[in-house]
Design a protein around this motif. Structure first.
Motif, PDB file in Angstrom:
ATOM      1  N   LEU A   1       0.833  -1.185   0.000  1.00 41.64           N
ATOM      2  CA  LEU A   1       0.000   0.000   0.000  1.00 41.64           C
ATOM      3  C   LEU A   1       0.872   1.241   0.000  1.00 41.64           C
ATOM      4  CD1 LEU A   1      -2.724  -1.217   2.437  1.00 41.64           C
ATOM      5  CD2 LEU A   1      -2.788  -1.109  -0.038  1.00 41.64           C
ATOM      6  N   ASN A   2       0.443   2.204  -0.784  1.00 41.50           N
ATOM      7  CA  ASN A   2       1.200   3.444  -0.882  1.00 41.50           C
ATOM      8  C   ASN A   2       0.527   4.545  -0.110  1.00 41.50           C
ATOM      9  OD1 ASN A   2       3.665   3.260  -2.503  1.00 41.50           O
ATOM     10  ND2 ASN A   2       2.252   2.284  -3.920  1.00 41.50           N
ATOM     11  N   LEU A   3       0.545   4.393   1.200  1.00 40.12           N
ATOM     12  CA  LEU A   3      -0.060   5.413   2.039  1.00 40.12           C
ATOM     13  C   LEU A   3       0.999   5.991   2.952  1.00 40.12           C
ATOM     14  CD1 LEU A   3      -3.281   3.470   2.951  1.00 40.12           C
ATOM     15  CD2 LEU A   3      -3.121   5.432   1.445  1.00 40.12           C
TER      16      LEU A   3
ATOM     17  N   PRO B   1       1.620   6.598   6.579  1.00 39.49           N
ATOM     18  CA  PRO B   1       1.011   6.145   7.836  1.00 39.49           C
ATOM     19  C   PRO B   1       0.795   7.262   8.848  1.00 39.49           C
ATOM     20  CG  PRO B   1       3.255   5.302   7.591  1.00 39.49           C
ATOM     21  CD  PRO B   1       2.857   5.878   6.276  1.00 39.49           C
TER      22      PRO B   1
ATOM     23  N   ARG C   1     -16.728   2.212   6.477  1.00 42.39           N
ATOM     24  CA  ARG C   1     -16.890   2.855   7.777  1.00 42.39           C
ATOM     25  C   ARG C   1     -15.536   3.259   8.332  1.00 42.39           C
ATOM     26  NH1 ARG C   1     -21.328   1.165  10.826  1.00 42.39           N
ATOM     27  NH2 ARG C   1     -19.929   0.706  12.510  1.00 42.39           N
ATOM     28  N   ILE C   2     -15.058   4.380   7.844  1.00 39.55           N
ATOM     29  CA  ILE C   2     -13.745   4.854   8.272  1.00 39.55           C
ATOM     30  C   ILE C   2     -13.861   6.343   8.574  1.00 39.55           C
ATOM     31  CG2 ILE C   2     -11.336   5.146   7.595  1.00 39.55           C
ATOM     32  CD1 ILE C   2     -11.794   2.917   5.541  1.00 39.55           C
ATOM     33  N   ASP C   3     -13.264   6.744   9.705  1.00 37.79           N
ATOM     34  CA  ASP C   3     -13.250   8.150  10.072  1.00 37.79           C
ATOM     35  C   ASP C   3     -12.122   8.853   9.307  1.00 37.79           C
ATOM     36  OD1 ASP C   3     -13.005  10.599  11.204  1.00 37.79           O
ATOM     37  OD2 ASP C   3     -12.950   9.921  13.274  1.00 37.79           O
TER      38      ASP C   3
ATOM     39  N   ARG D   1     -10.613  11.461   9.820  1.00 36.14           N
ATOM     40  CA  ARG D   1      -9.665  12.236  10.640  1.00 36.14           C
ATOM     41  C   ARG D   1      -8.634  11.357  11.329  1.00 36.14           C
ATOM     42  NH1 ARG D   1     -14.446  13.872  10.844  1.00 36.14           N
ATOM     43  NH2 ARG D   1     -15.023  15.983  10.218  1.00 36.14           N
ATOM     44  N   ILE D   2      -8.785  10.047  11.165  1.00 38.13           N
ATOM     45  CA  ILE D   2      -7.918   9.130  11.895  1.00 38.13           C
ATOM     46  C   ILE D   2      -6.610   8.934  11.125  1.00 38.13           C
ATOM     47  CG2 ILE D   2      -8.485   6.899  10.901  1.00 38.13           C
ATOM     48  CD1 ILE D   2      -9.178   6.023  13.736  1.00 38.13           C
TER      49      ILE D   2
ATOM     50  N   GLU E   1      -3.302   3.806  12.311  1.00 31.30           N
ATOM     51  CA  GLU E   1      -4.174   3.201  13.313  1.00 31.30           C
ATOM     52  C   GLU E   1      -5.155   2.203  12.685  1.00 31.30           C
ATOM     53  OE1 GLU E   1      -4.225   4.721  16.571  1.00 31.30           O
ATOM     54  OE2 GLU E   1      -3.066   6.515  16.176  1.00 31.30           O
ATOM     55  N   LEU E   2      -5.211   2.147  11.362  1.00 31.60           N
ATOM     56  CA  LEU E   2      -6.186   1.292  10.686  1.00 31.60           C
ATOM     57  C   LEU E   2      -5.615  -0.098  10.419  1.00 31.60           C
ATOM     58  CD1 LEU E   2      -7.453   3.802   7.978  1.00 31.60           C
ATOM     59  CD2 LEU E   2      -8.579   3.221  10.116  1.00 31.60           C
ATOM     60  N   THR E   3      -6.517  -1.082  10.285  1.00 27.38           N
ATOM     61  CA  THR E   3      -6.083  -2.414   9.866  1.00 27.38           C
ATOM     62  C   THR E   3      -5.693  -2.361   8.392  1.00 27.38           C
ATOM     63  OG1 THR E   3      -8.301  -3.005   9.162  1.00 27.38           O
ATOM     64  CG2 THR E   3      -7.729  -3.526  11.426  1.00 27.38           C
TER      65      THR E   3
ATOM     66  N   LYS F   1      -8.635  -1.944   6.105  1.00 30.07           N
ATOM     67  CA  LYS F   1      -9.170  -0.583   6.060  1.00 30.07           C
ATOM     68  C   LYS F   1      -8.236   0.322   5.260  1.00 30.07           C
ATOM     69  CE  LYS F   1     -12.922  -0.515   8.755  1.00 30.07           C
ATOM     70  NZ  LYS F   1     -13.051  -0.743  10.186  1.00 30.07           N
TER      71      LYS F   1
ATOM     72  N   LYS G   1      -9.085   6.591  -2.466  1.00 31.27           N
ATOM     73  CA  LYS G   1      -8.190   7.566  -3.087  1.00 31.27           C
ATOM     74  C   LYS G   1      -8.230   7.423  -4.605  1.00 31.27           C
ATOM     75  CE  LYS G   1      -3.275   8.700  -3.164  1.00 31.27           C
ATOM     76  NZ  LYS G   1      -1.968   8.366  -2.603  1.00 31.27           N
TER      77      LYS G   1
ATOM     78  N   THR H   1     -13.884   3.770  15.832  1.00 29.22           N
ATOM     79  CA  THR H   1     -13.085   4.966  15.568  1.00 29.22           C
ATOM     80  C   THR H   1     -13.073   5.888  16.784  1.00 29.22           C
ATOM     81  OG1 THR H   1     -15.021   5.875  14.512  1.00 29.22           O
ATOM     82  CG2 THR H   1     -13.309   5.023  13.083  1.00 29.22           C
TER      83      THR H   1
ATOM     84  N   ARG I   1      -5.757   7.748  21.035  1.00 25.99           N
ATOM     85  CA  ARG I   1      -4.745   8.597  20.444  1.00 25.99           C
ATOM     86  C   ARG I   1      -4.659   9.902  21.208  1.00 25.99           C
ATOM     87  NH1 ARG I   1      -5.860  10.755  14.572  1.00 25.99           N
ATOM     88  NH2 ARG I   1      -7.594  11.471  15.801  1.00 25.99           N
TER      89      ARG I   1
ATOM     90  N   SER J   1       6.844  10.363   6.016  1.00 25.78           N
ATOM     91  CA  SER J   1       6.059   9.193   6.370  1.00 25.78           C
ATOM     92  C   SER J   1       6.266   8.069   5.381  1.00 25.78           C
ATOM     93  CB  SER J   1       4.584   9.583   6.431  1.00 25.78           C
ATOM     94  OG  SER J   1       3.807   8.534   6.911  1.00 25.78           O
ATOM     95  N   ASN J   2       6.269   8.387   4.110  1.00 26.61           N
ATOM     96  CA  ASN J   2       6.481   7.365   3.081  1.00 26.61           C
ATOM     97  C   ASN J   2       6.815   8.070   1.777  1.00 26.61           C
ATOM     98  OD1 ASN J   2       6.367   5.339   1.190  1.00 26.61           O
ATOM     99  ND2 ASN J   2       4.510   4.410   1.994  1.00 26.61           N
TER     100      ASN J   2
ATOM    101  N   ALA K   1       5.419   6.613  -1.511  1.00 27.46           N
ATOM    102  CA  ALA K   1       3.982   6.847  -1.665  1.00 27.46           C
ATOM    103  C   ALA K   1       3.727   8.285  -2.073  1.00 27.46           C
ATOM    104  CB  ALA K   1       3.262   6.520  -0.366  1.00 27.46           C
TER     105      ALA K   1
END
Lengths: 503, 327
Positions: free
Chosen positions: A89-91, A93, A135-137, A139-140, A144-146, A149, A157, B3, B10, B208-209, B212
């Motif tokens: 994944l190209n995110l 983190p 179901r993803i916030d 702002r997170i 922190e996501l699996t 997700k 994106k 969340t 956090r 961060s990456n 990416a």
């Protein structure tokens, strides 16, 4: 007839010294999920990199929505509406979901373009995620996501570019079953909206469930495109490898009085392992089956001394063994080959030779301090030949070898250390179909030589084909023991789902 | 919903982290105040702030660089070169003071720009590239000044940049030097750039990456150059401030400052592997270091031992951060 969304024709691509693609073809209709399969190195990725502008084709045409297009860079592909979700994944983190989705094209404050409009981006991200019931916030932070997700964030994106073509590269490699189901729902929804989805996967069983058509590539060539309804998985495999790979193993019975090399009694730890006990005979391949999380890996790691246990005894060749750490286990001749080879099994930046001699370094020292290169080379050559490791020289860095050959390097390493109880955890994960049969052959040969093997695998056909005997685990207990002759997929699954209702 | 718990977790972690940093600073203050009556006085607090200014400026600048996962070892000697160049502008060439300031800040920016180009275009590792720049700047400062201090004797207004007191004029008795004022403005500026603007966003994204970020269509090379130049601007301002405070450009001073600044950034919780960090953290980090030195001096701890203690503090602070991350 509808017009294809994407048509790639006569695509050639060469790299210095390699002909990567030759006269390749690919067609994608709108509202279609089109699987692209082939062994590693067949040219799937190269073809997709040409479509997404990472590489430039040497010859051929790309027709997009009826017009020939040039795709000079990834940005151009995105602007055309072609997006890719990579396997890795190209995110970023440390950034939030919304920040990741809009990276590189942030909403700016009106009249002051250096400043970001965070609220607006969060709002738009929320809209986008809700549109596909993710179901993803927004702002997170992504870290922190699996993984599942995170993958959805990548898809969101891609969609935010108004993509009409979505390429998914091995999307299910790291997902659990439930997560795969969720992903498939999203993909089907996108298909309904008329998007074209190119789906690359090694998990052929999935294709029947999700894909409409499949295109097979081999050695840089286009082999064929078929409707998924009209083709069997075996047929796809033989198209991929150009031959039938499933040579039946020369699997005989193990003598009932063969020496017991390993006996485990009452191995327990918390909820993960409950009273696990079994015997392993000389020359036997013992399959350890079960669903992910059933405790198979925990048992293996406990025997190898990698994790402590609450109780339990281990006997090696009739003698009680006190195994408190991996080095104890290795001294008793037990080796564990982790499923995550690149992380736990190899020093990727070191040569084949250095990797192979690492545990048995002591045997190759002069004056206890200088490595006797001549001796170690000879020994390594011997194993490289014996295991048919494909490497130009012993000095080749391990990271440049294919997955199958990396696996063999690990095997060589433990054989050199005189380990004769080998625990393989998912030995063929991430290895392409052709190399798999090599690994199977190797396992059979090792067993015939008198090594004893425990093989953990999630692939039922593999377990059934390879094992002399199969233990099935569920929720930390051994729920069944099956002899190879009686084993069927249904039987294994029955034991694997035999939950203890009393708990 | 999950969340919500994530957010709470956090949030708590963030609070704990802020608390740890401010808490340590507060503890230091309480400890030294109890140990010596000379510590908690207006004069001494001002002198702590003044002592933080220059290091703080460098630390603010290098925070941006460290967030990208890079490092800038040249900030110490580039600061010196900036100071020398403002001396050249004002004392040698008799240019107006504001041009001298611009010259100094511009020198810093140019050096940062050069670092950025070498790192992003020539693909040198930041450690090596800026190590080279460190030596280049040190040498140039000595060559240009002929290894002698340049005094600003005929431009008295220059020393007022740092040591005059606007606040003192408005509120007699509170003679907070301008250097402190400039530092505070710089903190605000740096915070806004880091959290509210595109530059800050891309700063975190690259750290961060990086791959990416590139695949998302960012011109990573360009933004890295921008960020190293930005660091240079802060370093240049630090240099001018230093020169103004000493009323002279000292070409031999400056080496070693980069490590103090990097230490402040690290104490402030910015991760050397990139992607994480804050300006507030850096400022608190810088204050922790200068408070410690000041307090130990007041307690008459020999200077050599002050250095030892600073080193232990750096290790301890980063260790705390590691524990926090695991928790």
């Amino acid at each position: 007839m509808k017009e294809p969304l994407v048509l790639m024709e006569g695509i050639d691509k060469s790299f210095p010294g390699v002909r990567a693609l030759e006269n390749c073809r690919f067609e994608l209709m709108p509202g279609e999920i089109h699987a692209l399969v082939g062994e590693n190195g067949a040219g799937k990725s190269t073809l997709m990199k040409i479509l997404t502008g990472v590489f430039q084709k040497d010859a051929g045409h790309i027709i997009y929505k009826g017009k020939e297009v040039r795709i000079p860079n990834p940005r151009a592909a995105q602007e055309l509406g072609i997006s890719i979700v990579h396997q890795e994944l190209n995110l970023m983190p440390h950034l939030t979901v919304a920040q990741n989705i809009f990276i590189g094209r942030e909403t700016r404050r009106k009249g002051f373009s250096l400043f970001l409009d965070e609220e607006e981006m969060n709002r738009r991200a929320q809209e986008l995620l809700e549109m596909f019931h993710m179901r993803i916030d927004p702002r997170i932070k992504v870290q922190e996501l699996t993984v599942a997700k995170q993958q959805m964030v990548e898809i969101a994106k891609a969609l935010s570019f108004n993509a009409e073509v979505l390429i998914m590269d091995e999307p299910t490699a790291t997902l659990s079953e439930a997560e795969v189901g969720e992903l498939f729902q999203i993909l089907r929804k996108l298909r309904e909206k008329g998007m074209g989805i190119i789906y690359i996967s090694h998990r052929l069983e999935e294709l029947k469930e999700i894909a409409d058509r499949v295109t097979v590539m081999r050695d840089g060539h286009y082999i064929g495109t078929l409707n998924i309804q009209e083709v069997t998985i075996d047929r796809i495999i033989s198209m991929m490898v150009g031959r039938n790979i499933y040579e039946t193993s020369s699997k005989g019975r193990i003598d009932a009085d063969a020496e017991i090399v390993l006996e485990v009694k009452n191995l327990s730890r918390g909820r993960e392992m409950k009273n696990v006990g079994f015997r392993l005979r000389k020359g036997e391949i013992l399959g350890l089956a079960g669903l992910v999380g059933s405790g198979r890996t925990e048992v293996a790691r406990a025997i190898f001394g990698a994790d402590p246990v609450d109780s339990g005894e281990i006997y090696v060749k009739g003698q009680k063994a006190h195994i408190k750490s991996p080095s104890d286990a290795i001294r008793h001749g037990i080796a564990y080959l982790s499923e995550d080879r690149r992380r736990y099994g190899l020093m990727l930046g070191l040569s084949v030779e250095d990797n192979v001699i690492l545990p048995s370094m002591k045997d190759f020292l002069n004056f206890n301090c200088f490595i006797n290169r001549k001796k170690s080379k000879e020994k390594c050559e011997e194993y490289v030949g014996k295991l048919r490791i494909k490497t130009p020289t012993l000095a080749q860095k391990v990271k440049n070898l294919s997955g199958g050959n990396q696996q063999k390097v690990i095997v060589a390493k433990w054989l050199m250390k005189n380990c004769d109880i080998l625990i393989f955890d998912e030995p063929t994960r991430g290895i392409d179909v052709g190399a798999k049969s090599e690994i199977y052959k190797l396992l059979n040969e090792l067993a015939e030589e008198g090594k004893s093997i425990i093989m953990i695998s999630s692939e039922l056909p593999e377990i059934l084909r390879m094992s002399h005997r199969i233990l099935v685990m569920c929720e930390g207990r051994i729920t069944g023991e099956i002899n190879a002759q009686e084993a069927t997929e249904e039987l294994v699954m029955k034991y694997a789902t035999m939950r203890n209702k009393n708990e | 919903m999950e969340t919500a718990t994530y957010n709470l977790k956090r949030f708590r972690r963030e609070i704990l982290r802020q608390f740890l940093m401010f808490g340590s600073l507060l503890l230091l203050f309480i400890f030294f105040s109890l140990s010596s009556p000379n510590f908690f006085t207006f004069g001494n607090i001002v002198s702590i702030m003044l002592a933080t200014c220059v290091n703080g400026m460098l630390a603010l600048g290098v925070t941006f660089v460290i967030i990208t996962g890079g490092i800038d070892l040249s900030i110490g000697t580039v600061m010196t070169l900036s100071a020398v160049m403002s001396g050249v502008f004002i004392t040698y060439w008799h240019l107006p003071v504001f041009l001298g300031i611009l010259g100094g800040v511009g020198t810093g920016m140019l050096c940062g720009f050069a670092n950025g180009v070498v790192i992003s275009k020539m693909k040198l590792p930041p450690f090596i590239a800026t190590l080279g720049m460190m030596m280049v700047a040190k040498g140039l400062a000595l060559v240009i000044s002929k290894a002698a201090p340049i005094y600003f004797t005929h431009a008295p207004s220059f020393s007022r940049i740092a040591m005059g007191s606007l606040v003192g004029k408005l509120f007699p008795g509170f003679d907070v030097p301008n250097a402190v004022l400039i530092f505070i403005v710089s903190i605000v500026l740096a915070s806004i750039i880091l959290t509210k603007t595109v530059v800050g966003r891309y700063d975190f994204a690259i750290g961060s990456n990086e791959e990416a970020a590139r695949l998302s269509g960012l011109n990573v090379d360009k933004w890295k150059t921008v960020i190293y130049s930005l660091c240079g601007i802060f370093v240049g301002m630090g240099g001018v401030m230093m020169a103004s405070r000493l009323n002279s450009a000292q070409p031999a001073l400056g080496q070693g400052y980069e490590l103090d600044a990097i230490a402040a950034v690290v104490i402030g919780g910015t991760s050397l592997s990139g992607g994480e960090g804050s300006t507030i953290g850096t400022v608190v980090g810088a204050f922790i270091m200068s408070t410690l030195i000041n307090g130990l001096r007041i307690l008459s701890v020999p200077q050599e031992w002050q250095i030892v203690v600073s080193g232990i503090i750096v290790i301890g602070a980063v260790y705390l951060d590691i524990i926090r991350r695991q928790g």
